[in-house]
Write a protein that holds these residues in place. Structure first.
Motif, PDB file in Angstrom:
ATOM      1  N   TYR A 195       0.778  -1.090  -0.073  1.00 22.26           N
ATOM      2  CA  TYR A 195      -0.244   0.066  -0.007  1.00 22.26           C
ATOM      3  C   TYR A 195       0.895   1.299  -0.144  1.00 22.26           C
ATOM      4  O   TYR A 195       1.991   1.038   0.219  1.00 22.26           O
ATOM      5  CB  TYR A 195      -0.734  -0.060   1.158  1.00 22.26           C
ATOM      6  N   THR A 196       0.127   2.344  -0.558  1.00 27.17           N
ATOM      7  CA  THR A 196       0.882   3.597  -0.657  1.00 27.17           C
ATOM      8  C   THR A 196       0.144   4.528   0.489  1.00 27.17           C
ATOM      9  O   THR A 196      -1.228   4.421   0.139  1.00 27.17           O
ATOM     10  CB  THR A 196       1.133   4.305  -2.010  1.00 27.17           C
ATOM     11  N   SER A 197       0.622   5.209   1.477  1.00 27.93           N
ATOM     12  CA  SER A 197      -0.185   5.912   2.193  1.00 27.93           C
ATOM     13  C   SER A 197      -0.337   7.534   1.850  1.00 27.93           C
ATOM     14  O   SER A 197       0.552   8.068   1.120  1.00 27.93           O
ATOM     15  CB  SER A 197       0.364   6.019   3.660  1.00 27.93           C
ATOM     16  N   GLU A 198      -1.468   7.836   2.253  1.00 28.56           N
ATOM     17  CA  GLU A 198      -2.089   9.242   1.672  1.00 28.56           C
ATOM     18  C   GLU A 198      -2.174   9.916   3.116  1.00 28.56           C
ATOM     19  O   GLU A 198      -3.486   9.490   3.370  1.00 28.56           O
ATOM     20  CB  GLU A 198      -2.787   9.515   0.526  1.00 28.56           C
ATOM     21  N   PRO A 199      -1.764  11.062   3.794  1.00 23.87           N
ATOM     22  CA  PRO A 199      -0.453  11.523   3.260  1.00 23.87           C
ATOM     23  C   PRO A 199       0.844  10.564   3.859  1.00 23.87           C
ATOM     24  O   PRO A 199       0.483   9.424   4.157  1.00 23.87           O
ATOM     25  CB  PRO A 199      -0.228  12.822   4.192  1.00 23.87           C
ATOM     26  N   SER A 200       1.748  10.855   3.274  1.00 26.07           N
ATOM     27  CA  SER A 200       3.072  10.054   3.544  1.00 26.07           C
ATOM     28  C   SER A 200       3.713  10.629   4.728  1.00 26.07           C
ATOM     29  O   SER A 200       4.543   9.836   5.555  1.00 26.07           O
ATOM     30  CB  SER A 200       4.083  10.088   2.244  1.00 26.07           C
ATOM     31  N   VAL A 201       3.445  11.739   5.028  1.00 26.49           N
ATOM     32  CA  VAL A 201       4.009  12.440   6.258  1.00 26.49           C
ATOM     33  C   VAL A 201       2.907  13.127   7.316  1.00 26.49           C
ATOM     34  O   VAL A 201       2.171  13.677   6.514  1.00 26.49           O
ATOM     35  CB  VAL A 201       4.969  13.581   6.026  1.00 26.49           C
ATOM     36  N   VAL A 202       2.774  13.104   8.480  1.00 26.22           N
ATOM     37  CA  VAL A 202       1.812  13.662   9.383  1.00 26.22           C
ATOM     38  C   VAL A 202       2.608  14.507  10.122  1.00 26.22           C
ATOM     39  O   VAL A 202       3.729  14.297  10.829  1.00 26.22           O
ATOM     40  CB  VAL A 202       1.025  12.583  10.203  1.00 26.22           C
ATOM     41  N   GLN A 203       2.069  15.704  10.299  1.00 24.24           N
ATOM     42  CA  GLN A 203       2.373  16.617  11.190  1.00 24.24           C
ATOM     43  C   GLN A 203       1.762  16.654  12.477  1.00 24.24           C
ATOM     44  O   GLN A 203       0.676  16.523  12.622  1.00 24.24           O
ATOM     45  CB  GLN A 203       2.214  18.333  10.566  1.00 24.24           C
ATOM     46  N   PHE A 204       2.610  16.853  13.574  1.00 30.13           N
ATOM     47  CA  PHE A 204       2.171  16.855  14.972  1.00 30.13           C
ATOM     48  C   PHE A 204       2.543  18.116  15.599  1.00 30.13           C
ATOM     49  O   PHE A 204       3.573  18.549  15.625  1.00 30.13           O
ATOM     50  CB  PHE A 204       2.418  15.767  15.784  1.00 30.13           C
ATOM     51  N   THR A 205       1.606  18.796  16.368  1.00 33.07           N
ATOM     52  CA  THR A 205       1.844  19.987  17.278  1.00 33.07           C
ATOM     53  C   THR A 205       1.976  19.894  18.579  1.00 33.07           C
ATOM     54  O   THR A 205       1.063  19.135  19.197  1.00 33.07           O
ATOM     55  CB  THR A 205       0.754  21.137  16.944  1.00 33.07           C
ATOM     56  N   ILE A 206       2.901  20.170  19.414  1.00 30.25           N
ATOM     57  CA  ILE A 206       3.396  20.156  20.679  1.00 30.25           C
ATOM     58  C   ILE A 206       2.528  21.389  21.390  1.00 30.25           C
ATOM     59  O   ILE A 206       2.955  22.406  20.974  1.00 30.25           O
ATOM     60  CB  ILE A 206       4.616  20.162  20.980  1.00 30.25           C
ATOM     61  N   ASN A 207       1.498  21.184  21.946  1.00 34.44           N
ATOM     62  CA  ASN A 207       0.639  22.135  22.702  1.00 34.44           C
ATOM     63  C   ASN A 207       1.045  22.597  23.977  1.00 34.44           C
ATOM     64  O   ASN A 207       1.779  21.730  24.680  1.00 34.44           O
ATOM     65  CB  ASN A 207      -0.851  21.696  22.701  1.00 34.44           C
ATOM     66  N   PRO A 208       0.633  23.772  24.379  1.00 33.14           N
ATOM     67  CA  PRO A 208       1.201  24.152  25.584  1.00 33.14           C
ATOM     68  C   PRO A 208       0.597  23.341  26.833  1.00 33.14           C
ATOM     69  O   PRO A 208       1.288  23.511  27.709  1.00 33.14           O
ATOM     70  CB  PRO A 208       0.660  25.751  25.780  1.00 33.14           C
ATOM     71  N   ASP A 209      -0.441  22.726  26.571  1.00 36.07           N
ATOM     72  CA  ASP A 209      -1.168  21.985  27.721  1.00 36.07           C
ATOM     73  C   ASP A 209      -0.427  20.742  27.812  1.00 36.07           C
ATOM     74  O   ASP A 209      -0.917  19.938  28.696  1.00 36.07           O
ATOM     75  CB  ASP A 209      -2.411  21.947  27.421  1.00 36.07           C
ATOM     76  N   GLY A 210       0.497  20.315  26.975  1.00 41.23           N
ATOM     77  CA  GLY A 210       1.114  19.139  27.098  1.00 41.23           C
ATOM     78  C   GLY A 210       0.725  17.930  26.268  1.00 41.23           C
ATOM     79  O   GLY A 210       1.012  16.717  26.341  1.00 41.23           O
ATOM     80  N   THR A 211      -0.434  18.330  25.441  1.00 42.78           N
ATOM     81  CA  THR A 211      -0.904  17.432  24.396  1.00 42.78           C
ATOM     82  C   THR A 211      -0.312  17.656  23.007  1.00 42.78           C
ATOM     83  O   THR A 211       0.174  18.695  23.173  1.00 42.78           O
ATOM     84  CB  THR A 211      -2.358  17.779  24.434  1.00 42.78           C
TER      85      THR A 211
END
Length: 691
Positions: free
Chosen positions: A508-524
């Motif tokens: 399989y080929t994933s869409e998207p190939s890269v996922v962006q994650f944000t480090i939030n001030p509340d620790g999540t």
């Protein structure tokens, strides 16, 4: 008759309605809610005698009002108050000392004995705190007293910290105490402070009263405590040795003077005088006969009838004849007149230290005159109640100034820009600790910073706060069409955006190939990617069919990972297959597997021409695919693995055995075909020869 609010009920013409009780008869006057029994049914009749209406008088209920704080907790030491009123009317509420009720629209509950919480706000307080003290002086004598701290702030019910005033020469038991703000606006200290006298050093001088520079014995060092007396036994032997030299004891400060922390070095003088003719005492006085402030009576010795001696008194001059030595050896009063001269005023704090960035202000005045025109000092105010007089010489006099109190907003520089802190208080010249505002998701290098209260009312901060983003580690799960995808051990700092490759899924080929994650001030850790779509790969390859004539290959079969397709079974001359098509599954590794075998059965057509081995191989191998796609919903990776396991082809040895048997069978069929053709050819030749 009145409604539930106590307003008269009127008819269409505006006339008050009277009521007729079904129990007691008719009322001649308008009925109020106190003239009928609660719950009683009455008939309202206009004065004109028509359109009677039966009404039920509302029943008042008992209810309780509980005063509470903003967080819903009952106010301490306040008892709930009971009331009786009609449901739906506005509740009554008690006055609570030290608190102010918030505006509310609470109404009387409809049930009996209901409770209503009414919110009150504690009143702000700014008041002095009088701390009870117990001072133990150098003589171990206790002196009960108080120390007042002005300008302590807080709200009703709050426990505040109060700085203990310093007392020169003494050490308090604590630097701060706690105090409770009472409902009446006073602030009650919770502790008593004890001041203990500090140790002091002193020096005893034994001098000639007529010549103070003439020492009659060696100076003696002594020790004691603040406001305490000298141990007189330590100097008695020296006093006796001087008396033995034909001197009289004139004065002895070792029995009258205590250790004073305000005078610097404590010097105790014991004065003696040689026993001569006549002795007397000169007393400086003003024109009214009052003692000159700051002067003392001076013992003198002289011959009777001669002019008395008198000391110089700075700031004064003798304007009349002082007289002669008194015959009785008593006091000789000398009249002094104050002089006018230049002097200056030096602003100092309550400890006697000069106010920073100030200088002495030149003045002119008459000795002992009270000064009223104090110079202006930015950020300070002359202390009230001090009587400062023109000094006796052309010197500077100290005037005590108290620092002004400041309540202002402070700006703190930081690596994320300037921060503002409101309500910072202090006094001019004071260094205050300012709390650093918290920033969610970050750690500061300091929790407080020092600030200097400037004379202009501002507070300067010289340090820069550094906020360091916190490190966060966590796992985030993102949904996909193949099931949840876990991204474990994501690590970053507050505000950082991580770019993480999507885990690979074979086939399989994933869409998207890269996922962006944000480090939030509340620790999540969050992402805007709501779903990962694994798109099956397109596969083109050869398919091997297992048959009783051996392995058959179908070329260029195309499909997508996880897809089930239908493949046409290659046909062989002289044989019939048991099925026209077979199903195959496109595996994640790119292979296409068939899970069902094909069986070929020889046909009975004698006219069929047996193919050579080469022809048979051509018919059974290398056939082009005729593929039909079967709709197949892609499952998650676990289901695919199960499907793959269930579709496994026979093992390698099994394939080898089948291929060997197929080759033998093919050879036998080719041989039989050739023999059959030979037999037919002979038959035809025999028939031709017989004709």
């Amino acid at each position: 008759m009145t409604d539930v609010n106590g307003d008269p009920i009127k008819d269409a013409d505006g006339n008050p309605i009277t009521a007729k009780s079904t129990d007691t008869g008719e009322f001649d006057i308008p009925v109020t809610d106190t003239e009928v029994t609660p719950g009683q049914i009455v008939t309202a009749t206009p004065d004109k005698g028509n359109q009677s209406t039966e009404l039920t008088v509302p029943v008042p209920v008992d209810y309780t009002v509980t005063p509470v704080t903003a967080d819903g907790k009952p106010i301490s030491n306040v008892t709930p108050t009971h009331y009786n009123a009609k449901p739906g009317t506005t509740v009554s509420y008690p006055d609570v000392k030290g608190y102010t009720v918030r505006p509310n629209n609470e109404t009387v509950p409809t049930v009996e004995n209901g409770n209503v919480n009414v919110t009150y706000t504690p009143n702000p307080v700014n008041a002095p705190v009088t701390i009870p003290t117990d001072t133990t002086d150098g003589n171990n004598v206790d002196h009960a007293g108080t120390a007042t701290v002005p300008g302590v702030t807080g709200v009703t019910g709050q426990t505040v910290t109060v700085n203990v005033p310093t007392k020169k020469g003494y050490t308090p038991t604590a630097d701060t105490i706690t105090a409770t703000i009472e409902p009446d606006g006073s602030i009650k200290p919770n502790e008593t402070v004890t001041y203990t006298a500090d140790g002091q050093n002193g020096l005893v001088e034994f001098v000639d009263a007529d010549n103070p520079t003439h020492k009659l014995a060696e100076d003696q060092t002594v020790e004691g405590k603040t406001d305490g007396y000298i141990d007189h036994t330590a100097v008695e032997s020296e006093i006796q040795s001087v008396l033995a030299q034909n001197y009289n004891l004139v004065s002895d400060q070792t029995v009258s003077k205590t250790f004073n922390p305000d005078t610097g070095e404590n010097v105790f003088v014991v004065k003696f005088r040689v026993m001569v003719d006549a002795t007397y005492t000169t007393v400086p006085v003003d024109a009214n006969g009052n003692d000159i402030p700051g002067t003392t009576a001076t013992p003198e010795t002289g011959a009777l009838g001669t002019e008395i001696s008198y000391p110089d008194v700075p700031g004064y001059e003798v304007t009349t004849n002082p007289g002669t030595v008194p015959t009785d050896g008593g006091n000789a009063k000398v009249v002094y007149t104050p002089t006018t001269h230049a002097y200056s005023i030096t602003p100092v704090d309550e400890s006697g230290n000069p106010i920073p960035d100030t200088k002495a202000t030149p003045k002119t005045g008459t000795t002992a005159t009270v000064i009223t025109d104090f110079p202006t000092v930015e950020g300070y105010t002359p202390k009230t109640g001090q009587d400062v007089e023109v000094p006796t010489t052309d010197t500077s006099v100290q005037v005590v100034y108290v620092p002004n109190t400041v309540d202002t907003t402070v700006t703190i520089p930081s690596n994320y820009g300037d921060l503002t802190v409101e309500g910072v208080t202090g006094k001019t010249g004071q260094t205050v600790e300012v709390n650093v505002p918290a920033k969610q998701g970050y750690t500061t290098n300091k929790t407080t910073v020092p600030g200097v209260v400037n004379p202009d009312g501002t507070i300067s901060i010289t340090e820069t706060i550094v906020y360091t983003p916190n490190t966060v580690t966590g796992t985030v799960t993102v949904p996909s069409n193949l099931g949840d995808v876990n991204f474990p051990d994501l690590t970053g700092v507050t505000g950082q955006v991580l770019e993480v490759p999507v885990p690979a899924q074979e086939g399989y080929t994933s869409e998207p190939s890269v996922v962006q994650f944000t480090i939030n001030p509340d620790g999540t850790i969050t992402t805007t990617t709501t779903n990962i779509d694994y798109v099956p790969n397109q596969v083109t390859g050869d398919v091997t069919l297992d048959s009783n004539l051996g392995n058959l290959t179908v070329n260029n079969v195309t499909g997508k990972t996880g897809q089930t397709i239908v493949v046409d079974v290659p046909q062989r001359d002289g044989y019939t297959s048991d099925k026209q098509t077979v199903t195959a599954i496109v595996e994640p590794d790119g292979t296409i597997k068939v899970t069902e075998p094909v069986t070929y059965t020889e046909t009975d057509d004698d006219t069929a021409t047996a193919p050579t081995d080469k022809q048979a191989a051509h018919n059974l191998s290398g056939a082009q695919a005729n593929v039909t796609t079967v709709s197949h919903k892609t499952q998650n990776s676990d289901n695919q693995q199960k499907a793959t396991d269930s579709r496994k082809l026979p093992q390698t040895n099994e394939k080898t055995q089948d291929a060997t048997l197929a080759k033998i069978g093919l050879s036998l069929m080719s041989l039989l075909g050739l023999l059959g053709l030979a037999a037919k050819r002979r038959k035809h030749e025999d028939e031709d020869s017989n004709k």
